[in-house]
Write an enzyme that holds these catalytic residues in place. Structure first.
Site, PDB file in Angstrom:
ATOM      1  N   HIS A  80       9.801 -25.050  19.297  1.00  0.00           N
ATOM      2  CA  HIS A  80      10.326 -23.860  19.146  1.00  0.00           C
ATOM      3  C   HIS A  80      10.114 -23.031  20.330  1.00  0.00           C
ATOM      4  O   HIS A  80       8.812 -22.580  20.364  1.00  0.00           O
ATOM      5  CB  HIS A  80      10.046 -23.133  17.641  1.00  0.00           C
ATOM      6  CG  HIS A  80      10.672 -23.667  16.686  1.00  0.00           C
ATOM      7  ND1 HIS A  80      10.238 -24.737  15.692  1.00  0.00           N
ATOM      8  CD2 HIS A  80      11.580 -23.301  15.994  1.00  0.00           C
ATOM      9  CE1 HIS A  80      11.188 -25.009  14.926  1.00  0.00           C
ATOM     10  NE2 HIS A  80      12.081 -24.118  14.869  1.00  0.00           N
ATOM     11  N   GLU A  99      20.909 -23.535  14.574  1.00  0.00           N
ATOM     12  CA  GLU A  99      20.876 -24.000  13.207  1.00  0.00           C
ATOM     13  C   GLU A  99      21.122 -22.765  12.199  1.00  0.00           C
ATOM     14  O   GLU A  99      20.398 -22.134  11.831  1.00  0.00           O
ATOM     15  CB  GLU A  99      19.366 -24.491  12.825  1.00  0.00           C
ATOM     16  CG  GLU A  99      18.425 -23.730  13.346  1.00  0.00           C
ATOM     17  CD  GLU A  99      16.840 -24.511  13.110  1.00  0.00           C
ATOM     18  OE1 GLU A  99      16.955 -25.144  11.881  1.00  0.00           O
ATOM     19  OE2 GLU A  99      16.043 -24.422  13.834  1.00  0.00           O
TER      20      GLU A  99
END
Ligand code: CO
Length: 301
Positions: free
Chosen positions: A173, A198
């Site tokens: 991330h 997402e």
């Protein structure tokens, strides 16, 4: 491109891309295989073990423990070591991460065992639509705006405090965050950027908060450890570098104690399961893509 000391610095962009393509292909393949295993009565732990073994068999490693999050749990759930739970009439999110030399493929799918077709369709449609508008020069706020519009059109709420993200070697991330709702300021994506999109849709609050369960951890700092039991557990964590690992991957005694000590010392940090604030059902869809001049290429197709 390499953020970690001791890694070769001589990889060409082409070599790196080949590794991303490999990780993406394996993630995609294993995702399809996993979907077939998710049935009412099937064991969550068996599905998790299957996914993580298949990743290794295909020549990659898990970039994080497979997340199997049910119903109002949106993310960060994974079975415990002795987990005996089975799937019921659940909305099942399977989020899979693979890596090849640290280059990550991140993809997720929702398996609907609960008859919530529309909820599942909304996040899938949002993802597919977002992918269609990607290109070098796009501002991430346009992506968030489109995702929100599509999920709202199905009568659901996008989860506003979960986002897509960038990916870098050994970091699952990184910036930029890819919003799932309209935001004030975004960033402009460039050719060659590798990002995961997402969208999450909810029939509840559209906002998640930390639950109490933690099965996934990652390394955040290094400090001397005196306690032999803690040191023994810590020695197993090194191989995951900065990537998340599951408590169930660790072996030996007093693992809970050791993780608690490591967390207190600021050496590891746990990821609580994220739940919809109002207990709404949550669906998710995710792909990793590389931005090209006029579009994008989906690496986890
Ligand atoms: Co992701």
């Amino acid at each position: 491109m390499n953020q970690l000391k001791g890694l070769p610095e001589d990889e060409t962009a082409e070599e790196i891309l080949t590794k991303y393509i490999k990780a993406g292909k394996v993630a995609s393949m294993v995702r399809s295989e996993a979907v077939k295993k998710v049935r009412i009565g099937a064991s969550l732990l068996e599905v998790a073990t299957f996914v993580e073994q298949r990743i290794v068999e295909e020549g990659c490693k898990p970039a994080f423990p497979v997340n199997i999050s049910l119903n109002s749990d949106a993310a960060h759930a994974t079975p415990k070591k002795d987990d005996t739970s089975v799937f019921g009439e659940d909305v099942v999110k399977i989020d899979i991460g693979t890596h090849f030399d640290g280059y990550i493929g991140d993809t997720a799918v929702t398996v609907d065992l609960a008859g919530k077709d529309d909820l599942v369709k909304s996040s899938k449609d949002a993802l597919e639509s977002a992918i269609k508008i990607l290109h070098a020069g796009i501002n991430t706020k346009e992506i968030g705006e489109l995702i929100e519009e599509i999920i709202l059109s199905y009568g659901y709420k996008p989860v506003s405090n979960l986002t897509g993200h960038g990916l870098m070697q050994y970091f699952a991330h990184t910036p930029p965050s890819i919003p799932n709702v309209k935001v004030e300021h975004g960033v402009v994506l460039e050719e060659g950027d590798i990002i995961a999109i997402e969208p999450f849709a909810s029939d509840g609050a559209g906002k998640v908060t930390d639950g109490h369960l933690k099965e996934i951890y990652h390394l955040v700092g290094e400090k001397p450890i005196r306690h032999p039991v803690v040191r023994k557990v810590f020695s197993q964590i090194a191989e995951y570098k900065t990537l998340p690992f599951a408590k169930r991957w660790l072996t030996g005694t007093r693992i809970d104690f050791a993780l608690l000590q490591l967390e207190k010392a600021g050496i590891v940090s746990g990821y609580p399961v994220l739940r919809d604030v109002d207990g709404g059902l949550v669906s998710q869809a995710e792909h990793t893509v590389i931005i090209t001049e006029n579009g994008c290429e989906v690496l986890t197709k």
